[in-house]
Design a protein around this motif. Structure first.
Motif, short mmCIF file in Angstrom:
data_model
loop_
_atom_site.label_atom_id
_atom_site.label_comp_id
_atom_site.label_asym_id
_atom_site.label_seq_id
_atom_site.Cartn_x
_atom_site.Cartn_y
_atom_site.Cartn_z
N PRO A 17 0.82 -1.23 0.00
CA PRO A 17 0.00 0.00 0.00
C PRO A 17 0.84 1.27 0.00
N GLU A 18 1.98 1.26 0.71
CA GLU A 18 2.80 2.47 0.81
C GLU A 18 3.48 2.84 -0.51
N ASN A 19 3.47 1.92 -1.47
CA ASN A 19 4.10 2.21 -2.76
C ASN A 19 3.12 2.77 -3.79
N ARG A 20 1.86 2.92 -3.40
CA ARG A 20 0.87 3.41 -4.36
C ARG A 20 1.16 4.84 -4.81
N LEU A 21 1.76 5.63 -3.93
CA LEU A 21 2.02 7.03 -4.25
C LEU A 21 3.19 7.21 -5.21
N ARG A 25 4.94 6.73 -11.33
CA ARG A 25 5.15 8.18 -11.28
C ARG A 25 6.45 8.54 -12.00
N PRO A 26 6.46 9.63 -12.77
CA PRO A 26 7.71 10.07 -13.40
C PRO A 26 8.74 10.45 -12.35
N TYR A 27 9.99 10.37 -12.72
CA TYR A 27 11.07 10.65 -11.78
C TYR A 27 11.03 12.11 -11.32
N GLU A 28 10.65 13.01 -12.21
CA GLU A 28 10.59 14.43 -11.86
C GLU A 28 9.57 14.68 -10.74
N THR A 29 8.46 13.95 -10.78
CA THR A 29 7.44 14.08 -9.73
C THR A 29 8.00 13.65 -8.38
N LEU A 30 8.75 12.55 -8.38
CA LEU A 30 9.35 12.08 -7.13
C LEU A 30 10.35 13.09 -6.59
N LYS A 32 10.32 16.35 -6.98
CA LYS A 32 9.60 17.50 -6.41
C LYS A 32 9.03 17.18 -5.04
N GLN A 33 8.70 15.93 -4.81
CA GLN A 33 8.14 15.52 -3.52
C GLN A 33 9.22 14.98 -2.56
N ASN A 34 10.50 15.13 -2.98
CA ASN A 34 11.63 14.67 -2.17
C ASN A 34 11.53 13.18 -1.82
N ILE A 35 11.08 12.40 -2.78
CA ILE A 35 10.98 10.95 -2.59
C ILE A 35 12.16 10.29 -3.29
N GLN A 36 12.94 9.54 -2.54
CA GLN A 36 14.09 8.85 -3.10
C GLN A 36 13.70 7.46 -3.61
N ARG A 38 14.51 3.93 -3.67
CA ARG A 38 15.32 3.04 -2.84
C ARG A 38 15.07 1.58 -3.21
N CYS A 39 16.14 0.83 -3.19
CA CYS A 39 16.07 -0.58 -3.59
C CYS A 39 15.16 -1.39 -2.66
N GLU A 40 15.10 -1.00 -1.38
CA GLU A 40 14.29 -1.78 -0.44
C GLU A 40 12.80 -1.73 -0.75
N ASN A 41 12.37 -0.75 -1.57
CA ASN A 41 10.96 -0.68 -1.97
C ASN A 41 10.66 -1.55 -3.20
N TYR A 42 11.71 -2.14 -3.76
CA TYR A 42 11.57 -2.91 -5.01
C TYR A 42 11.88 -4.38 -4.76
N GLU A 43 11.48 -5.18 -5.73
CA GLU A 43 11.89 -6.59 -5.75
C GLU A 43 12.38 -6.94 -7.15
N GLN A 44 13.38 -7.80 -7.17
CA GLN A 44 13.98 -8.19 -8.44
C GLN A 44 13.05 -9.18 -9.15
N LYS A 45 12.62 -8.81 -10.35
CA LYS A 45 11.70 -9.65 -11.11
C LYS A 45 12.40 -10.50 -12.16
N TYR A 46 13.58 -10.07 -12.57
CA TYR A 46 14.28 -10.85 -13.60
C TYR A 46 15.76 -10.47 -13.59
N ILE A 47 16.60 -11.45 -13.85
CA ILE A 47 18.03 -11.22 -14.04
C ILE A 47 18.51 -12.12 -15.17
N GLY A 48 19.34 -11.58 -16.03
CA GLY A 48 19.80 -12.37 -17.17
C GLY A 48 21.01 -11.76 -17.83
#
Length: 286
Positions: A17-21, A25-30, A32-36, A38-48
Motif C-alpha cells: 500500500p505504501e508504494n501506491r504514491l 510516477r515520473p522521476y521528476e514528480t518524485l 519534487k516531492q523529495n521521494i528517493q 530506494r532498492c528496499e521498496n523494489y523486488e527483483q523480477k528478472y536477471i539475465g
C-alpha cells in the motif's frame, strides 16, 4: 583472463500500500516531492545475460516483443528500474515513459563498516578544507565509489571520489564519473604488477629408456650402432662390457669390435659412427 560480465536485472515496486504514491510516477514528480528511489521498496523480477552492445532501450524493446518465459512481472513501465552491469560497472536506470534517468545509490553494498553512503552530508576529508556531501555514486567490480561535493562551494569547486571507507581515490574531478575517472578507479582496483605469473609445470623425471626416445632418431640410431642389444638402448652409450664376453666356447666378435671402436673413439675424440662416415667419404674420394 576472466570472461567479460554483461548482465542486467529488472526491479519493480513491491505490491504494498505504501508504494501506491510512487508507482508509475515520473522521476521528476518524485524529485519534487523529495521521494528517493530506494532498492528496499523494489523486488527483483528478472536477471539475465545481455550483449556487450545492449542498452536499456534495447532491453526494454526485447521485453516488449519477446518477454522471457521465466519473467513473472508486468511489462516494463514507468517507475521500474533497470540495473546494467557492464564488466563490473553497475548503472541504474529509472524507467520513464520515453527514455530513462540514471539514478545513483539504488544498488548499495550494505557493508556495516562503510563510512560513506549516499546519505552522507557532512564528511571531512583528510587534507581537504571544509565538509563534503555525497553527490553521486557508482559501483565498479562490486565496490561502491562516491562523488563528493563541497558543502559550501558546490559546483564552483572540484569534486573528489572516495570509496566506502572514505579513502581518496580520484582528486580534482570536474565532469563527474566520466570515462577518465572510471579508468582511474579501475586502475586503483587492478594495480599493475598485481597479477601472478602462470605456474610452470615441471616435467616428471624420465627413465633412461624414455630419455633415449626423447633424444630423437639420430641419437637412437647412433646408440643402436654402439650397444650390444636392443634392450640396452637407454639414452646412454656406456653399456659396453669391460672385456669381450664368452658365448659358449667362443669369444664374442661384436664385443671385441665394439671395445676396439670405443678405444679408438676415446683416443681420437670421435664417435664410431662419425669415424665410419669419414672413412667412407675418404674411400669415395679415392
Amino acid at each position: 583472463m576472466k570472461p567479460a560480465l554483461h548482465q542486467f536485472a529488472l526491479y519493480q515496486l513491491k505490491d504494498l500500500p505504501e508504494n501506491r504514491l510512487i508507482r508509475f510516477r515520473p522521476y521528476e514528480t518524485l524529485q519534487k516531492q523529495n521521494i528517493q528511489v530506494r532498492c528496499e521498496n523494489y523486488e527483483q523480477k528478472y536477471i539475465g545475460q545481455m550483449g556487450e552492445s545492449d542498452t536499456p532501450a534495447s532491453i526494454r524493446k526485447r521485453f516488449d516483443e519477446h518477454p522471457p518465459r521465466t519473467f513473472g512481472g508486468h511489462s516494463i513501465s514507468v517507475s521500474d528500474v533497470l540495473v546494467l552491469n557492464h564488466q563490473g560497472e553497475v548503472t541504474s536506470y529509472y524507467v520513464e515513459k520515453d527514455g530513462f534517468v540514471v539514478i545513483a545509490g539504488f544498488i548499495r553494498t550494505g557493508s556495516s563498516s562503510a563510512l560513506i553512503s549516499f546519505d552522507t552530508t557532512d564528511f571531512h576529508i583528510e587534507g581537504k578544507e571544509g565538509s563534503w556531501l555525497a553527490y553521486d555514486s557508482i559501483r565498479i567490480d562490486g565496490r561502491e565509489f562516491f562523488l563528493m561535493e563541497h558543502t559550501v562551494y558546490g559546483a564552483e569547486a572540484a569534486n573528489v571520489v572516495l570509496d566506502e571507507q572514505g579513502k581518496l581515490i580520484v582528486d580534482d574531478v570536474f565532469h563527474g564519473f566520466d570515462e577518465t575517472v572510471k579508468a582511474q578507479i579501475k586502475a586503483y582496483l587492478s594495480p599493475p604488477g598485481n597479477t601472478l605469473p602462470p605456474e610452470r609445470k615441471e616435467k616428471p623425471p624420465l627413465e633412461n629408456w624414455q630419455k633415449a626416445y626423447e633424444n630423437g632418431e639420430y641419437l637412437r640410431s647412433a646408440e643402436i650402432t654402439e650397444e650390444q642389444n636392443y634392450n640396452m638402448i637407454d639414452g646412454r652409450m656406456n653399456n659396453l662390457p669391460p672385456k669381450p664376453r664368452k658365448i659358449g666356447k667362443r669369444i664374442s666378435v661384436l664385443d671385441r669390435l665394439h671395445l676396439k671402436q670405443a678405444e679408438i673413439a676415446e683416443k681420437t675424440g670421435r664417435a664410431a659412427p662419425q669415424m665410419a662416415a669419414e672413412e667412407d667419404l675418404e674411400r669415395r674420394r679415392k
